[in-house]
Design an enzyme around this catalytic site. Structure first.
Site, short mmCIF file in Angstrom:
data_model
loop_
_atom_site.label_atom_id
_atom_site.label_comp_id
_atom_site.label_asym_id
_atom_site.label_seq_id
_atom_site.Cartn_x
_atom_site.Cartn_y
_atom_site.Cartn_z
CD GLN A 96 -29.02 34.49 73.34
OE1 GLN A 96 -28.52 33.57 73.97
NE2 GLN A 96 -29.93 34.30 72.40
CE1 TYR A 188 -32.13 28.06 79.40
CE2 TYR A 188 -32.18 28.90 77.15
CZ TYR A 188 -31.77 27.94 78.06
OH TYR A 188 -31.03 26.87 77.65
NE ARG A 235 -32.62 32.40 68.86
CZ ARG A 235 -31.99 31.24 68.83
NH1 ARG A 235 -31.42 30.76 69.91
NH2 ARG A 235 -31.91 30.55 67.71
N GLY A 324 -27.22 28.24 62.57
CA GLY A 324 -27.01 27.41 63.74
C GLY A 324 -25.92 26.38 63.61
NE ARG A 325 -27.84 21.10 67.11
CZ ARG A 325 -29.16 21.20 67.21
NH1 ARG A 325 -29.88 21.39 66.11
NH2 ARG A 325 -29.76 21.14 68.37
#
Length: 377
Positions: A96, A188, A235, A324-325
């Site tokens: 990424q 971002y 993304r 994810g997590r």
């Protein structure tokens, strides 16, 4: 469907489970990926696709302590250890590519200068992770502090940042990555150009929707020319407002972004949904509109259960699902999901910084289901 292979372009995944990007802040001096990081990623190589943690394309692009870069020869060498380990374990991994824009601090910037953004706007309450002691990820102490006030990029600086993305993509290929993902979400830099309330420019990169999408399109086109269409994803976070990035008409904005990316031909769009407890669910009508307007592969990441993932695949909203997590504490997550096994709980105090504890020491579930053992590298 979750456990069946999926092909886009030259990439074939062993299943439809994605390990999405998750910052863990364990890079060594010089922002270099380490042997420990190689172990961490290879432990999780049974994911159909791994997307690395955010990897800054330049020193200017860094917003948090101890995050890896991909702009120096040493960083390329460090990442090669990671990709070699993942490939040896049968996995596929994309890098990424990340520029945080304003979500940084002067202490992280070259020459202690101000961070850059589309506009000179401060996102109040948006904090960044800095090294409070200077001793590195294992011996140092991290601290969350308000990001520094940014300056607006001059228009003649923008081509240089587009070139940084393209060079980072070349470096990613040299490091052995199977492809790259552009981080255009979570407030971002790319997101700071897209969202109307983060972009007050009055030149060709601001104002109208077409102008606000210009930076995204230029970066995507430049990187596509380096890696090829099937080896790039983007993304986006259409309906979340993280890190102070807010758009006045998000559905129209992000359907237009998806259309533009489809015209460029990027291999996939990765939609970041809200993933906190009781997070709002993205409307089905928006998912259907996105599917209709974008011809490529769609990846969704958020607060997914196995059942919710299967629903998204069956209804055609998504082709791949990021969890994810749960991947932090469950290196064998695909196996656990497939066999409906209980999941380990993650230690949030060890999410950022530190060593192996809370990083590579989470156990796999044994086939007998009687006990658990440390994940093999």
């Amino acid at each position: 469907m979750l456990f069946t292979p999926y092909t886009f372009g030259h990439i074939t995944t062993r299943n439809r489970i994605v390990m999405p990007p998750m910052t863990r802040s364990r890079a060594a001096a010089g922002d270099v990926a380490t042997d420990l990081m190689a172990e961490y990623y290879s432990q999780r190589a049974t994911a159909g696709l791994i997307i690395s943690e955010g990897t800054q394309i330049s020193r200017q692009g860094q917003g948090y302590a101890w995050t890896p870069g991909i702009y120096s020869p040493g960083q390329v060498t460090g990442w090669r250890k990671v990709t070699d380990a993942v490939h040896a374990a049968g996995g596929t991994i994309f890098a990424q590519l990340w520029h945080v824009g304003r979500v940084s601090h002067t202490t992280l910037q070259p020459g202690n200068t101000a961070p850059v953004s589309s506009s000179a706007l401060v996102a109040e309450g948006v904090k960044v992770f800095v090294d409070a002691t200077g001793h590195g990820p294992q011996g140092g102490v991290g601290e969350m502090i308000q990001h520094s006030a940014p300056r607006a990029l001059n228009i003649d600086e923008i081509p240089g940042i587009v070139a940084d993305y393209a060079q980072a993509a070349r470096n990613a290929l040299a490091a052995g990555f199977d492809g790259v993902e552009l981080h255009g979400a979570n407030g971002y830099l790319i997101n700071q150009f897209i969202d109307s309330q983060a972009n007050t420019r009055d030149d060709e990169y601001g104002g109208s929707l077409a102008n606000r999408l210009r930076f995204l399109k230029e970066v995507a086109q430049a990187v596509t020319e380096v890696v090829g269409k099937d080896r790039i994803g983007v993304r986006l976070a259409p309906l979340t407002t993280l890190q102070g990035a807010v758009d006045d008409t998000p559905e129209a904005t992000y359907l237009a972004a998806a259309h533009a990316l489809g015209q460029i031909g990027v291999g996939y769009i990765h939609i970041a949904e809200a993933d906190w407890e009781d997070a709002p669910v993205m409307p089905a009508a928006f998912k259907e509109a996105l599917r209709a307007i974008y011809p490529g592969t769609l990846v969704y990441s958020g607060n997914y259960s196995k059942a919710r993932a299967e629903e998204a695949l069956t209804k055609g909203w998504a082709d791949l699902i990021g969890f994810g997590r749960p991947f932090i504490a469950n290196p064998d997550l695909p196996y656990r999901l497939q066999h409906d096994l209980p999941l380990n709980a993650g230690d949030r105090s060890k999410y950022f910084g530190g060593g192996a504890a809370g990083y590579t020491d989470y156990p796999r579930f044994t086939p007998q289901g009687q006990s658990e053992t440390k994940a093999a590298a």
